[in-house]
Design a protein around this motif. Structure first.
Motif, PDB file in Angstrom:
ATOM      1  N   THR A 142       6.179   2.838  -3.737  1.00 52.54           N
ATOM      2  CA  THR A 142       5.734   1.570  -3.162  1.00 52.54           C
ATOM      3  C   THR A 142       6.740   0.465  -3.428  1.00 52.54           C
ATOM      4  O   THR A 142       7.576   0.566  -4.335  1.00 52.54           O
ATOM      5  CB  THR A 142       4.359   1.173  -3.740  1.00 52.54           C
ATOM      6  OG1 THR A 142       3.855   0.035  -3.046  1.00 52.54           O
ATOM      7  CG2 THR A 142       4.473   0.833  -5.225  1.00 52.54           C
ATOM      8  N   ASN A 176      -0.386   9.302  -0.924  1.00 52.45           N
ATOM      9  CA  ASN A 176      -0.979  10.359  -0.103  1.00 52.45           C
ATOM     10  C   ASN A 176      -1.638  11.403  -0.998  1.00 52.45           C
ATOM     11  O   ASN A 176      -1.138  11.709  -2.089  1.00 52.45           O
ATOM     12  CB  ASN A 176       0.089  11.037   0.764  1.00 52.45           C
ATOM     13  CG  ASN A 176       0.643  10.113   1.832  1.00 52.45           C
ATOM     14  OD1 ASN A 176      -0.093   9.359   2.444  1.00 52.45           O
ATOM     15  ND2 ASN A 176       1.945  10.173   2.042  1.00 52.45           N
ATOM     16  N   GLU A 214       0.827  -1.201   0.000  1.00 52.78           N
ATOM     17  CA  GLU A 214       0.000   0.000   0.000  1.00 52.78           C
ATOM     18  C   GLU A 214       0.865   1.257   0.000  1.00 52.78           C
ATOM     19  O   GLU A 214       2.048   1.236   0.337  1.00 52.78           O
ATOM     20  CB  GLU A 214      -0.921   0.014   1.210  1.00 52.78           C
ATOM     21  CG  GLU A 214      -0.214   0.141   2.539  1.00 52.78           C
ATOM     22  CD  GLU A 214      -1.169   0.129   3.713  1.00 52.78           C
ATOM     23  OE1 GLU A 214      -0.716   0.434   4.826  1.00 52.78           O
ATOM     24  OE2 GLU A 214      -2.359  -0.187   3.528  1.00 52.78           O
ATOM     25  N   GLY A 215       0.244   2.378  -0.348  1.00 49.78           N
ATOM     26  CA  GLY A 215       0.948   3.651  -0.349  1.00 49.78           C
ATOM     27  C   GLY A 215       0.090   4.736  -0.961  1.00 49.78           C
ATOM     28  O   GLY A 215      -1.068   4.518  -1.314  1.00 49.78           O
ATOM     29  N   GLU A 232      -4.390   8.937   3.200  1.00 51.69           N
ATOM     30  CA  GLU A 232      -3.140   8.188   3.176  1.00 51.69           C
ATOM     31  C   GLU A 232      -3.394   6.730   2.784  1.00 51.69           C
ATOM     32  O   GLU A 232      -4.430   6.166   3.107  1.00 51.69           O
ATOM     33  CB  GLU A 232      -2.455   8.240   4.544  1.00 51.69           C
ATOM     34  CG  GLU A 232      -2.045   9.639   4.980  1.00 51.69           C
ATOM     35  CD  GLU A 232      -1.330   9.641   6.320  1.00 51.69           C
ATOM     36  OE1 GLU A 232      -1.305   8.578   6.980  1.00 51.69           O
ATOM     37  OE2 GLU A 232      -0.792  10.693   6.700  1.00 51.69           O
ATOM     38  N   ASP A 233      -2.415   6.158   2.102  1.00 53.06           N
ATOM     39  CA  ASP A 233      -2.413   4.734   1.740  1.00 53.06           C
ATOM     40  C   ASP A 233      -3.690   4.311   1.013  1.00 53.06           C
ATOM     41  O   ASP A 233      -4.298   3.285   1.310  1.00 53.06           O
ATOM     42  CB  ASP A 233      -2.227   3.866   3.001  1.00 53.06           C
ATOM     43  CG  ASP A 233      -0.869   4.071   3.643  1.00 53.06           C
ATOM     44  OD1 ASP A 233       0.067   4.443   2.915  1.00 53.06           O
ATOM     45  OD2 ASP A 233      -0.745   3.867   4.864  1.00 53.06           O
ATOM     46  N   ASP A 283       4.072  11.145  -2.476  1.00 49.67           N
ATOM     47  CA  ASP A 283       4.555   9.942  -1.785  1.00 49.67           C
ATOM     48  C   ASP A 283       3.773   8.704  -2.197  1.00 49.67           C
ATOM     49  O   ASP A 283       3.283   7.943  -1.356  1.00 49.67           O
ATOM     50  CB  ASP A 283       4.477  10.144  -0.262  1.00 49.67           C
ATOM     51  CG  ASP A 283       5.243   9.055   0.486  1.00 49.67           C
ATOM     52  OD1 ASP A 283       6.158   8.465  -0.119  1.00 49.67           O
ATOM     53  OD2 ASP A 283       4.911   8.786   1.655  1.00 49.67           O
ATOM     54  N   GLN A 284       3.669   8.483  -3.500  1.00 47.04           N
ATOM     55  CA  GLN A 284       3.017   7.271  -3.991  1.00 47.04           C
ATOM     56  C   GLN A 284       4.026   6.150  -4.246  1.00 47.04           C
ATOM     57  O   GLN A 284       3.721   5.171  -4.925  1.00 47.04           O
ATOM     58  CB  GLN A 284       2.243   7.569  -5.277  1.00 47.04           C
ATOM     59  CG  GLN A 284       1.108   8.568  -5.086  1.00 47.04           C
ATOM     60  CD  GLN A 284       0.250   8.696  -6.332  1.00 47.04           C
ATOM     61  OE1 GLN A 284      -0.547   7.817  -6.652  1.00 47.04           O
ATOM     62  NE2 GLN A 284       0.415   9.785  -7.050  1.00 47.04           N
ATOM     63  N   LYS A 290      -4.030   0.212  -2.303  1.00 48.21           N
ATOM     64  CA  LYS A 290      -4.168  -0.883  -1.354  1.00 48.21           C
ATOM     65  C   LYS A 290      -3.231  -2.054  -1.657  1.00 48.21           C
ATOM     66  O   LYS A 290      -2.938  -2.345  -2.819  1.00 48.21           O
ATOM     67  CB  LYS A 290      -5.623  -1.386  -1.324  1.00 48.21           C
ATOM     68  CG  LYS A 290      -6.599  -0.331  -0.810  1.00 48.21           C
ATOM     69  CD  LYS A 290      -6.154   0.215   0.543  1.00 48.21           C
ATOM     70  CE  LYS A 290      -7.032   1.294   1.072  1.00 48.21           C
ATOM     71  NZ  LYS A 290      -6.532   1.851   2.348  1.00 48.21           N
ATOM     72  N   THR A 291      -2.774  -2.715  -0.593  1.00 49.69           N
ATOM     73  CA  THR A 291      -1.952  -3.920  -0.749  1.00 49.69           C
ATOM     74  C   THR A 291      -2.735  -4.966  -1.526  1.00 49.69           C
ATOM     75  O   THR A 291      -3.876  -5.287  -1.193  1.00 49.69           O
ATOM     76  CB  THR A 291      -1.549  -4.473   0.622  1.00 49.69           C
ATOM     77  OG1 THR A 291      -0.745  -3.497   1.294  1.00 49.69           O
ATOM     78  CG2 THR A 291      -0.766  -5.762   0.484  1.00 49.69           C
TER      79      THR A 291
END
Length: 486
Positions: A475, A134, A131-132, A153-154, A472-473, A157-158
């Protein structure tokens, strides 16, 4: 245990919750893999191998490969593209993916590549995308008043992305393959407090390909291949509905799916004893997705009809062309390169047509650009058993600050990858790879479009607009696979 006249299948799941083990074996030796971790471990595990004797049946492994791939999730790649169909290829940032026939996974990139494999084999694996992402922004009304201002944020998704490939040489010239993998996908969930929820909250797109490949060796240095593909697409879109000049709000959820036919074709050429070149074309796929649009609005006099209504969405996933090269410098070093072109300009809009008419339909202009993904990679053979890999890829995005949307908050990517290949036995190989993907920050300025007679009615100035910035994407992506040769 299942037996037949030629082989015996035994599958054993052993150990306990803290130390699970699995065992697989043919007529010769295979490895028992044990994952050991402390009870409160944060996810790191120790991998140990113990040589065991164990027979098995290739048909069951093939079924396992297809079943695993059919459960593939989706990820946020450049546009909607999913690259993660091979852990061995990811180690070199997908450089050489259409020319370097290490294992059965080359079928997804270039069906001609399976002609280079002289033994029947199955490759099973999965990637996991962490995940990651913002977002910080504001939704303002037509008069400039602030309606919602938040930081999310995040929202990426994982997501697991399993894959499976099987190859069976028929004779000296013809080879057959069967693969299951995800070529496209997306998985976003901003949460209920997202300032842009009036344009999109949850976006989930899953595309699964089941591909039959046929490769034919025209001569000793040249082979062609063809892949016939059944492609299943499904989607889920949710958002909140804002009513201008009214305190009323609502929600809408659209679900749909479709199955389509598509194809790919490729060439692989052994230009010299040390150099292999590959090229492949992946045709566009047209989906006519049908499903439901569930609307829940409150406090609106003369408004839309609540409930579940029929909906449909026509969407095209684009064609791609891959050019790859692999060069063996000496007994230890090899270098690879890849250039992949994707025609994302085919996706000019996403339009959901509802049976309730224009009020519950939607139109989102995309206006995406055609893109290139360029990668370089290398491998170093440390010993007879171990090979190390590294790579870099520049992955161009089809979006810019002018056409970015909450459904596709994309940006240019820089991939930095590393990998390792372990030849546990002559028949069994494990590949491990990791990628750190850095996404370029991007701004958004999105407005709602009206729908008039099912077509784009232009911007609705009374609805308001979303402004903000994605940051801040970056990952991590981890991938592993097992290849067993019969």
């Amino acid at each position: 245990m299942v037996t037949n006249s030629r082989s015996t299948l035994s599958v054993v799941l052993a150990g306990n919750k803290e130390e699970p083990q699995f065992l697989i074996r043919n007529d010769s030796v295979i490895t028992c893999v044990k994952l050991s971790s402390a009870k409160h471990n944060t996810g790191l595990a120790n991998l140990s191998g113990v040589i065991m004797r164990f027979p098995f049946n290739r048909k069951v492994l093939l079924a396992s490969a297809i079943a695993a791939a059919s459960q593939a999730g989706v990820v946020n790649a450049a546009g909607f593209t999913v690259n993660e169909n091979s852990a061995s290829s990811m180690g070199t940032a997908f450089a050489g993916r259409a020319s370097n026939a290490e294992d059965a996974s080359i079928a997804a990139s270039n069906p001609a590549g399976i002609a280079e494999l002289d033994r029947a084999q199955v490759t099973l694996g999965s990637a996991v995308i962490m995940e990651g992402g913002n977002f910080e922004g504001e939704f303002t009304g037509a008069g400039g008043q602030s309606i919602a201002k938040t930081q999310s944020e995040d929202f990426l998704k994982t997501t697991p992305v399993p894959f499976g490939h099987y190859v069976q040489p028929i004779n000296d010239k013809l080879t057959f393959g069967l693969s299951g993998y995800a070529p496209f996908g997306l998985n976003l969930d901003y949460g209920d407090e997202f300032a842009g929820k009036y344009f999109g909250d949850k976006t989930k797109i899953e595309v699964i390909n089941l591909q039959s490949s046929f490769a034919y060796e025209l001569r000793d240095d040249l082979s062609i291949g063809f892949g016939a593909i059944v492609s299943k697409a499904s989607g889920e879109l949710t958002q909140s509905s804002h009513v201008p000049l009214s305190p009323s709000e609502g929600t809408a959820e659209v679900k749909g799916d479709d199955t389509a036919l598509t194809w790919n074709v490729g060439l692989i050429w052994q230009a010299t004893d040390a150099t292999t070149l590959g090229m492949s074309y992946h045709a566009a796929t047209d989906y006519k997705m049908e499903g439901t649009n569930t609307v829940n609005m409150s406090g609106i006099i003369g408004g839309v009809v609540n409930g579940e209504h029929d909906a449909k969405l026509d969407i095209t996933m684009p064609e791609r062309v891959m050019f790859s090269g692999t060069h063996q410098i000496n007994d230890r070093w090899s270098v690879m390169a890849d250039a992949t072109w994707t025609r994302w300009s085919q996706l000019d809009s996403v339009s959901v047509e509802s049976s309730q008419g224009d009020e519950t339909s939607s139109y989102v202009p995309m206006n995406w650009n055609n893109v290139w993904a360029l990668s370089l990679g290398t491998s170093y053979k440390v010993s007879n058993d171990w090979t190390l890999k590294a790579g870099y890829m520049f992955d161009q995005s089809p979006t810019t600050d002018e056409n970015r949307t909450v459904r596709a908050p994309d940006g240019d990517r820089n991939w930095f990858t590393a990998g390792a290949k372990w030849d546990a036995t002559e028949d069994l190989t494990f590949d491990f790879s990791a990628a750190y993907v850095m996404l370029k920050d991007g701004k958004i300025n999105e407005e709602k479009h009206n729908v008039v007679d099912g077509e784009d009615g232009g911007v609705d100035p009374s609805y308001g607009e979303l402004t903000g910035e994605y940051t801040d994407q970056n990952t991590w992506i981890l991938s592993a696979q097992m290849t067993y040769r019969f």
